[in-house]
Structure formats: structure tokens, C-alpha cells
Design a protein around this motif. Structure first.
Motif, PDB file in Angstrom:
ATOM      1  N   ASP A  43     -28.526  39.021  32.982  1.00  0.00           N
ATOM      2  CA  ASP A  43     -28.715  40.387  33.462  1.00  0.00           C
ATOM      3  C   ASP A  43     -27.549  41.288  33.060  1.00  0.00           C
ATOM      4  N   GLN A  44     -26.348  40.743  33.047  1.00  0.00           N
ATOM      5  CA  GLN A  44     -25.180  41.536  32.628  1.00  0.00           C
ATOM      6  C   GLN A  44     -25.253  41.892  31.146  1.00  0.00           C
ATOM      7  N   LEU A  45     -25.834  41.008  30.355  1.00  0.00           N
ATOM      8  CA  LEU A  45     -25.967  41.257  28.918  1.00  0.00           C
ATOM      9  C   LEU A  45     -26.933  42.396  28.618  1.00  0.00           C
ATOM     10  N   LYS A  46     -27.804  42.731  29.563  1.00  0.00           N
ATOM     11  CA  LYS A  46     -28.825  43.750  29.316  1.00  0.00           C
ATOM     12  C   LYS A  46     -28.271  45.174  29.342  1.00  0.00           C
ATOM     13  N   THR A  47     -27.041  45.364  29.786  1.00  0.00           N
ATOM     14  CA  THR A  47     -26.475  46.707  29.898  1.00  0.00           C
ATOM     15  C   THR A  47     -26.494  47.402  28.541  1.00  0.00           C
ATOM     16  N   PRO A  48     -27.170  48.555  28.401  1.00  0.00           N
ATOM     17  CA  PRO A  48     -27.225  49.246  27.109  1.00  0.00           C
ATOM     18  C   PRO A  48     -25.822  49.607  26.607  1.00  0.00           C
ATOM     19  N   GLY A  49     -25.576  49.326  25.340  1.00  0.00           N
ATOM     20  CA  GLY A  49     -24.306  49.663  24.724  1.00  0.00           C
ATOM     21  C   GLY A  49     -23.208  48.648  24.952  1.00  0.00           C
ATOM     22  N   ALA A  50     -23.368  47.755  25.922  1.00  0.00           N
ATOM     23  CA  ALA A  50     -22.339  46.759  26.214  1.00  0.00           C
ATOM     24  C   ALA A  50     -22.378  45.667  25.149  1.00  0.00           C
ATOM     25  N   GLU A  51     -21.194  45.324  24.623  1.00  0.00           N
ATOM     26  CA  GLU A  51     -21.100  44.333  23.556  1.00  0.00           C
ATOM     27  C   GLU A  51     -20.412  43.077  24.056  1.00  0.00           C
ATOM     28  N   PHE A  52     -20.738  41.960  23.401  1.00  0.00           N
ATOM     29  CA  PHE A  52     -20.245  40.660  23.861  1.00  0.00           C
ATOM     30  C   PHE A  52     -19.980  39.746  22.671  1.00  0.00           C
ATOM     31  N   GLU A  53     -19.127  38.743  22.922  1.00  0.00           N
ATOM     32  CA  GLU A  53     -18.867  37.692  21.950  1.00  0.00           C
ATOM     33  C   GLU A  53     -18.930  36.342  22.647  1.00  0.00           C
ATOM     34  N   LEU A  54     -19.260  35.304  21.884  1.00  0.00           N
ATOM     35  CA  LEU A  54     -19.231  33.940  22.386  1.00  0.00           C
ATOM     36  C   LEU A  54     -17.855  33.318  22.154  1.00  0.00           C
ATOM     37  N   ALA A  55     -17.412  32.489  23.076  1.00  0.00           N
ATOM     38  CA  ALA A  55     -16.140  31.785  22.934  1.00  0.00           C
ATOM     39  C   ALA A  55     -16.230  30.460  23.679  1.00  0.00           C
ATOM     40  N   LYS A  56     -15.468  29.484  23.212  1.00  0.00           N
ATOM     41  CA  LYS A  56     -15.426  28.186  23.880  1.00  0.00           C
ATOM     42  C   LYS A  56     -14.366  28.212  24.983  1.00  0.00           C
ATOM     43  N   GLY A  57     -14.729  27.691  26.164  1.00  0.00           N
ATOM     44  CA  GLY A  57     -13.789  27.585  27.263  1.00  0.00           C
ATOM     45  C   GLY A  57     -12.901  26.357  27.116  1.00  0.00           C
ATOM     46  N   GLY A  58     -11.992  26.168  28.061  1.00  0.00           N
ATOM     47  CA  GLY A  58     -11.037  25.069  27.999  1.00  0.00           C
ATOM     48  C   GLY A  58     -11.685  23.701  28.011  1.00  0.00           C
ATOM     49  N   LYS A  59     -12.860  23.584  28.594  1.00  0.00           N
ATOM     50  CA  LYS A  59     -13.551  22.299  28.665  1.00  0.00           C
ATOM     51  C   LYS A  59     -14.667  22.191  27.616  1.00  0.00           C
ATOM     52  N   GLY A  60     -14.624  23.097  26.636  1.00  0.00           N
ATOM     53  CA  GLY A  60     -15.611  23.048  25.560  1.00  0.00           C
ATOM     54  C   GLY A  60     -16.915  23.732  25.865  1.00  0.00           C
ATOM     55  N   GLN A  61     -17.019  24.332  27.047  1.00  0.00           N
ATOM     56  CA  GLN A  61     -18.267  25.006  27.401  1.00  0.00           C
ATOM     57  C   GLN A  61     -18.301  26.408  26.779  1.00  0.00           C
ATOM     58  N   TRP A  62     -19.519  26.885  26.507  1.00  0.00           N
ATOM     59  CA  TRP A  62     -19.666  28.220  25.954  1.00  0.00           C
ATOM     60  C   TRP A  62     -19.502  29.269  27.047  1.00  0.00           C
ATOM     61  N   GLN A  63     -18.786  30.345  26.683  1.00  0.00           N
ATOM     62  CA  GLN A  63     -18.599  31.486  27.570  1.00  0.00           C
ATOM     63  C   GLN A  63     -18.953  32.759  26.820  1.00  0.00           C
ATOM     64  N   ILE A  64     -19.251  33.800  27.577  1.00  0.00           N
ATOM     65  CA  ILE A  64     -19.546  35.106  26.981  1.00  0.00           C
ATOM     66  C   ILE A  64     -18.483  36.098  27.451  1.00  0.00           C
TER      67      ILE A  64
END
Length: 433
Positions: free
Chosen positions: A105-126
Motif C-alpha cells: 500500500d505504501q508503494l502505491k503513493t503516486p510519485g513516490a520512488e523506491f529501491e530494493l536492498a538486501k538487509g543484514g540477514k539477507g532479506q529483501w527490503q524496500i
């Protein structure tokens, strides 16, 4: 349909808006078609940013995505493999429903941009990402940038732009000349094939005088954003492939309306818009270095749609429209402008540019040819790409990476003898929760 510029705004206004309608009707939806390009006169070669934007929204809505391109464009863009690698990760995470609804739902914000990154335990984060407004610089300049997140190392892109001749230079192409007869089209097909050249209840007038032009309009209706235009047919085809920027002297009335010029190619549909915000009084020189991009959707006039950001043939410009736009109900607007010139472009390098953040400086020992760009992501090196995204050089900057503090930052650009450039600073926030 694809557009050649303003991709993010177009994606929000068309693709995302369409998705909401479809999902309200309990229908599946596809975000497409999204273009993938190499560099051209009317388009910048595709970079990861716009692709990451589209695929983050696709994950948010669990929608399919489609690319409109061909193998040549994929082969001739140096960042295709990098972009496809990012697309693959977004797609896999979408199909696995890796992120919970509260994050989508947070990703749906118009104009808001995001990137993927790996967390400390190897999990994906946005991570949320903010790009500052693009700043045009020429030699030396200073400005401020707001960092909405915590203190962080500098991240920046620098694009080398063509230099432009001054107003009145013999190499410029005059488009509208005071004292010369204007060949107006006042009936039949006008903007986008419509016979309408002004909103109902609005009076519009363009006068050619000895020293310039006077344009005026009065909105006598209840329409909160009236507009009107004059359509000028040029004397034959004008080749603006090396004259894509416009310049003119404007006397504003402080009304807050917009004076703007539209160039149209021989196909009678594809255009580019150049805006002058009449938020000032008095006379000033206005250089319109680039045509409008996705902001065309902020206006209510015939070309406020994707025909103003699709492909255009700069070699066959046949018409110029003079618009007054954004005129509130009951308001009269008046402006004057001089000869309108299409300015000659010339390649000029950007070499050894220095960027200063709150007094801390870093120098990038590299040369950017016209159309090339540099990306620096605080990882110890800066990458230089040509206009089609092929890596040309990887260089360590001279100096310690400055820190972008939370809040307002003082930015400086220093590059004596260089051509103009466009600078954008990038900041990242904490992972979405």
C-alpha cells in the motif's frame, strides 16, 4: 502507449489511474505498454530509475507489465542487463507475494520512488528514494536541497548538456519575428485536430507590433483555468534538430498564468511545450532550455496529454502556437514578448566538476561529453556513461564523500570552462515497515 519523456508522470496519470478503475471493477490489469529506448533527439536512453518506478508500482498492485521495444534498442542500450536484473528481482518478489499488504500500500503513493536492498540477514527490503529537482548549472552555481531523511553520504547524477548560443546570435532560427506578417490558421483543424482555439467565454488576442508581440486574454466565464491560443503556420519546414531550446524576452504581469509556446511537426499531432510562468512583473530574458515533460498533465488545454511527450520530428516543424493558460475566472492577463528564437546547440564538455555540500567538496576527475552522464552512489567510485548508457569510465572521486544532512543543505557546483550540466541529488530513507 509509450511516451518518450515524462515517463513517471505519464505512468501515474494513465497506467495507475487505469489500474484503480479496473480493480474497482474486479478486473485484472496490465501496466503497459512501457517504452525502452536508446538516445535520440526526442528521447533519453532508458535508465534504471524509470524502470524501477514502473515495476515497484506493478508489485504494489500485483499487475503485469509489458515492454514496447525491439531487440536493437535492447542491444544498443548499455544498461539493459542491469535494468533486466532489477526487473527480474521485482517480478520474482511480486509473484512470491514477498511483501505484506501494508508495504504494498505504501508503494502505491503516486510519485513516490523506491529501491530494493538486501538487509543484514539477507532479506529483501524496500527503501524510499527521493530525487531532488533537476538543477541546471553552467560553470558555477549555488542552491539548496532538502533531505527528508537522516544524514547520509552524497549520491548524485550529473548530465552534460549542449551549450546554447545567446539571444540574437546569427545561428539561431527565428520562429516568430515582430513586424513580419504572421500566417495564422483561424478555422478548421487546430490543436489536436480540433477547431477549438480557446475556452468558452474567454477572449484572446495576439498583436504583432514593431518591437515585439502583445498577447492578452480575459476569462469571462466560471472556468477556473481558461486558455486560448493563436496558431501560426511557419514559412516552410523548420529543421530544429540542433535548435531544440527557445529564447525570448518576456514582460510579465505577475498574474500567475502561463505564457507558453508549442512547436508542432508536420504530422500535426506531435508537439513540444515550453512554459513561461507569469509570476513576475517587468521584463526579463527567458531561456527555455528543455521542453516540458510530465508536467503537461498539470494543465487544462488541448496538448496536456501524451502527444506532448511522445515522439516528435524536430526536422519538420511547421507550426508554433502561442498560448495563455491557467487564467482564473474573472481574470485578465497580458504579456509582451520579443522575437522567439530557437537557439543553436553546440557540444561542450564537462570536465573535473567539483560539487560542494555544506562546505565539503568532492571532485570527479572525468570528462563528460555532450549527452554523457555521471552517477555517484557513495560507494567509493563514480561511473561515467555515454548517451546510450555504455560505461566509459569508473573513477574514484578526489575528496571525502560529503554528507547530506537531514533538512536543508547548501550545494555548490564549480566547473570553470565547462559546458552546462544538469544535477540531481538522491537521498534514501529507512526500509518500509
Amino acid at each position: 502507449d509509450t511516451v518518450h519523456t515524462g515517463m513517471i508522470q505519464h505512468f501515474d496519470r494513465v497506467s495507475v489511474a487505469g489500474a484503480r478503475v479496473s480493480f474497482a471493477d474486479l478486473q485484472p490489469f496490465e501496466f503497459g505498454w512501457f517504452g525502452f529506448f536508446t538516445s535520440g533527439l526526442d528521447v533519453q536512453a532508458t535508465r534504471p530509475r524509470e524502470m524501477e518506478y514502473a515495476w515497484s508500482k506493478a508489485l504494489a498492485y500485483r499487475a503485469a507489465m509489458s515492454l514496447e521495444t525491439d531487440k536493437a534498442a535492447l542491444d544498443q542500450n548499455g544498461r539493459t542487463s542491469e535494468i533486466f536484473s532489477r526487473i527480474k528481482t521485482w517480478e520474482e518478489l511480486k509473484r512470491k507475494a514477498y511483501f505484506p499488504q501494508r508495504i504494498r500500500d505504501q508503494l502505491k503513493t503516486p510519485g513516490a520512488e523506491f529501491e530494493l536492498a538486501k538487509g543484514g540477514k539477507g532479506q529483501w527490503q524496500i527503501l524510499p528514494v527521493t530525487y531532488s529537482a533537476e538543477k541546471y548549472v553552467d560553470g558555477d552555481d549555488r542552491w539548496t536541497v532538502e533531505n527528508p531523511y537522516s544524514d547520509q553520504p552524497l549520491r548524485v547524477t550529473i548530465d552534460a548538456l549542449p551549450s546554447l548560443t545567446g539571444f540574437g546570435d546569427s545561428r539561431n532560427v527565428p520562429l516568430l519575428e515582430p513586424g513580419h506578417e504572421l500566417h495564422r490558421n483561424t478555422s478548421g483543424n487546430g490543436p489536436l485536430g480540433s477547431p477549438v482555439r480557446q475556452t468558452e467565454g474567454l477572449s484572446f488576442e495576439l498583436k504583432s507590433e514593431a518591437g515585439g508581440f502583445q498577447v492578452s486574454a480575459a476569462n469571462k466565464s466560471s472556468n477556473p483555468s481558461g486558455w486560448g491560443c493563436a496558431e501560426i503556420v511557419l514559412d516552410g519546414l523548420q529543421d530544429l534538430r540542433e535548435h531544440r531550446a527557445l529564447g525570448t524576452w518576456v514582460e510579465g504581469d505577475g498574474s500567475g498564468a502561463y505564457l507558453h509556446f508549442v512547436v508542432e511537426d508536420a504530422g500535426r499531432w506531435s508537439v513540444r511545450d515550453y512554459y513561461v510562468h507569469l509570476d513576475f512583473r517587468g521584463r526579463r530574458y527567458v531561456e527555455m532550455r528543455e521542453a516540458a515533460k510530465g508536467e503537461v498533465y498539470d494543465f487544462k488545454f488541448p496538448f496536456s496529454n501524451y502527444w506532448a511527450i511522445r515522439n516528435i520530428d524536430f526536422m519538420t516543424i511547421t507550426r508554433v502556437y502561442v498560448f495563455l493558460t491557467g487564467i482564473p475566472a474573472g481574470v485578465a492577463v497580458q504579456a509582451q514578448f520579443s522575437r522567439v528564437e530557437a537557439l543553436q546547440e553546440a557540444p561542450l564538455q564537462v570536465e573535473n566538476a567539483r560539487l560542494t555540500v555544506n562546505g565539503e567538496s568532492v571532485t570527479f576527475p572525468s570528462r563528460l561529453e555532450n549527452g554523457w552522464y555521471l552517477e555517484y552512489a557513495a560507494d567509493g567510485t563514480a561511473r561515467v556513461f555515454d548517451s546510450n548508457g555504455f560505461a566509459q569510465k569508473t573513477v574514484p572521486p578526489v575528496g571525502t564523500a560529503p554528507t547530506l544532512r537531514k533538512g536543508l543543505n547548501q550545494i555548490g557546483f564549480h566547473c570553470p570552462g565547462c559546458g552546462p550540466a544538469k544535477v540531481a541529488l538522491i537521498t534514501r530513507g529507512k526500509p518500509l515497515q
